[in-house]
Structures are given as C-alpha cells and as structure tokens.
Design a protein around this motif. Structure first.
Motif, PDB file in Angstrom:
ATOM      1  N   LYS A   1      -3.049  -2.070   2.644  1.00 49.86           N
ATOM      2  CA  LYS A   1      -2.634  -3.217   1.834  1.00 49.86           C
ATOM      3  C   LYS A   1      -3.595  -3.510   0.689  1.00 49.86           C
ATOM      4  O   LYS A   1      -3.181  -3.792  -0.422  1.00 49.86           O
ATOM      5  N   ASP A   2      -4.900  -3.466   0.941  1.00 49.85           N
ATOM      6  CA  ASP A   2      -5.880  -3.808  -0.079  1.00 49.85           C
ATOM      7  C   ASP A   2      -6.426  -2.582  -0.807  1.00 49.85           C
ATOM      8  O   ASP A   2      -7.457  -2.651  -1.454  1.00 49.85           O
TER       9      ASP A   2
ATOM     10  N   GLY B   1      -6.828   0.395  -3.613  1.00 50.72           N
ATOM     11  CA  GLY B   1      -6.674   0.510  -5.063  1.00 50.72           C
ATOM     12  C   GLY B   1      -5.568   1.475  -5.452  1.00 50.72           C
ATOM     13  O   GLY B   1      -5.135   1.502  -6.604  1.00 50.72           O
ATOM     14  N   TYR B   2      -5.107   2.254  -4.493  1.00 49.55           N
ATOM     15  CA  TYR B   2      -4.043   3.221  -4.762  1.00 49.55           C
ATOM     16  C   TYR B   2      -2.660   2.588  -4.757  1.00 49.55           C
ATOM     17  O   TYR B   2      -1.687   3.246  -5.113  1.00 49.55           O
ATOM     18  N   LYS B   3      -2.557   1.334  -4.352  1.00 53.83           N
ATOM     19  CA  LYS B   3      -1.258   0.651  -4.285  1.00 53.83           C
ATOM     20  C   LYS B   3      -0.554   0.666  -5.642  1.00 53.83           C
ATOM     21  O   LYS B   3       0.649   0.885  -5.735  1.00 53.83           O
ATOM     22  N   GLU B   4      -1.323   0.437  -6.716  1.00 52.54           N
ATOM     23  CA  GLU B   4      -0.728   0.390  -8.052  1.00 52.54           C
ATOM     24  C   GLU B   4      -0.301   1.773  -8.551  1.00 52.54           C
ATOM     25  O   GLU B   4       0.548   1.877  -9.434  1.00 52.54           O
ATOM     26  N   LEU B   5      -0.866   2.832  -7.998  1.00 53.88           N
ATOM     27  CA  LEU B   5      -0.501   4.192  -8.404  1.00 53.88           C
ATOM     28  C   LEU B   5       0.660   4.754  -7.596  1.00 53.88           C
ATOM     29  O   LEU B   5       1.149   5.847  -7.886  1.00 53.88           O
TER      30      LEU B   5
ATOM     31  N   GLU C   1       3.882   3.799  -7.222  1.00 49.56           N
ATOM     32  CA  GLU C   1       5.188   3.911  -7.882  1.00 49.56           C
ATOM     33  C   GLU C   1       5.263   5.122  -8.821  1.00 49.56           C
ATOM     34  O   GLU C   1       6.224   5.893  -8.742  1.00 49.56           O
TER      35      GLU C   1
END
Length: 105
Positions: free
Chosen positions: A59-60, A62-66, A68
């Motif tokens: 959840k936290d 930094g790869y979350k934004e990459l 999509e």
C-alpha cells in the motif's frame, strides 16, 4: 604530449599503403561476416506467446504510481497480470487462492 604521440602514430600508419588498406577493408569484412551470420535471426519474426505474471504492490510503496503505466505496457505485449491477495505466498499456494501456473515451483 599525448597529441604529439597520436599525431606521430597517425603519420606512421598513413605512410604504409598496406596498413591503410587493412584499416579500411577489415572492418568492412567484419561487418559483412557478422551481417551474414545473423541474417537468419534478423529475418525471422519472433512472436511471443501470451503468458501470465503475478504481482503484489504494498500500500505505501513508491511503485504504486508506476503500476498503471506498467499494466498498459503489459497489456500491449500480451502479458496477463494477476494481483496476488495479501498474505504469505506459500500459504496462498497451498490453499489454492493463487494458481500454481502464476508462481513457478
């Protein structure tokens, strides 16, 4: 000092016709041999079969934004993504919540 050495070596190389000929011809021969050796591989079109990949992003992270753009690229290249549920991978595999074909043994 290095420029003087380079200039003197160039003069020595350019004096001899054989060295000049070899400096021009040998690279061309090498290019021709390599192009001929790899022609078959370059002419064939390799089609990759569709395959499946499992992933998990915290959840936290930094790869979350990459995620999509990564999913878009994978879809364009016939890669099927399946998100792993939360939990230990070994437990998920034993309970068959995740299929074994997504996780190599």
């Amino acid at each position: 000092m290095p420029f003087i050495l380079i200039k003197n070596n160039l003069k020595l190389m350019l004096r001899s016709k054989w060295i000049l000929i070899l400096m021009i011809i040998l690279p061309l021969v090498t290019i021709a041999l390599l192009a001929n050796a790899f022609r078959e591989m370059l002419d064939s079109a390799y089609k990759m079969e569709e395959f499946k990949v499992g992933y998990r992003v915290e959840k936290d992270s930094g790869y979350k934004e990459l995620l999509e753009p990564f999913q878009t690229v994978c879809k364009e290249n016939s890669i099927i993504l399946q998100e792993f549920p939360e939990g230990d991978i070994e437990v998920l595999l034993k309970s068959e919540a995740v299929h074994r074909d997504y996780y190599p043994a």
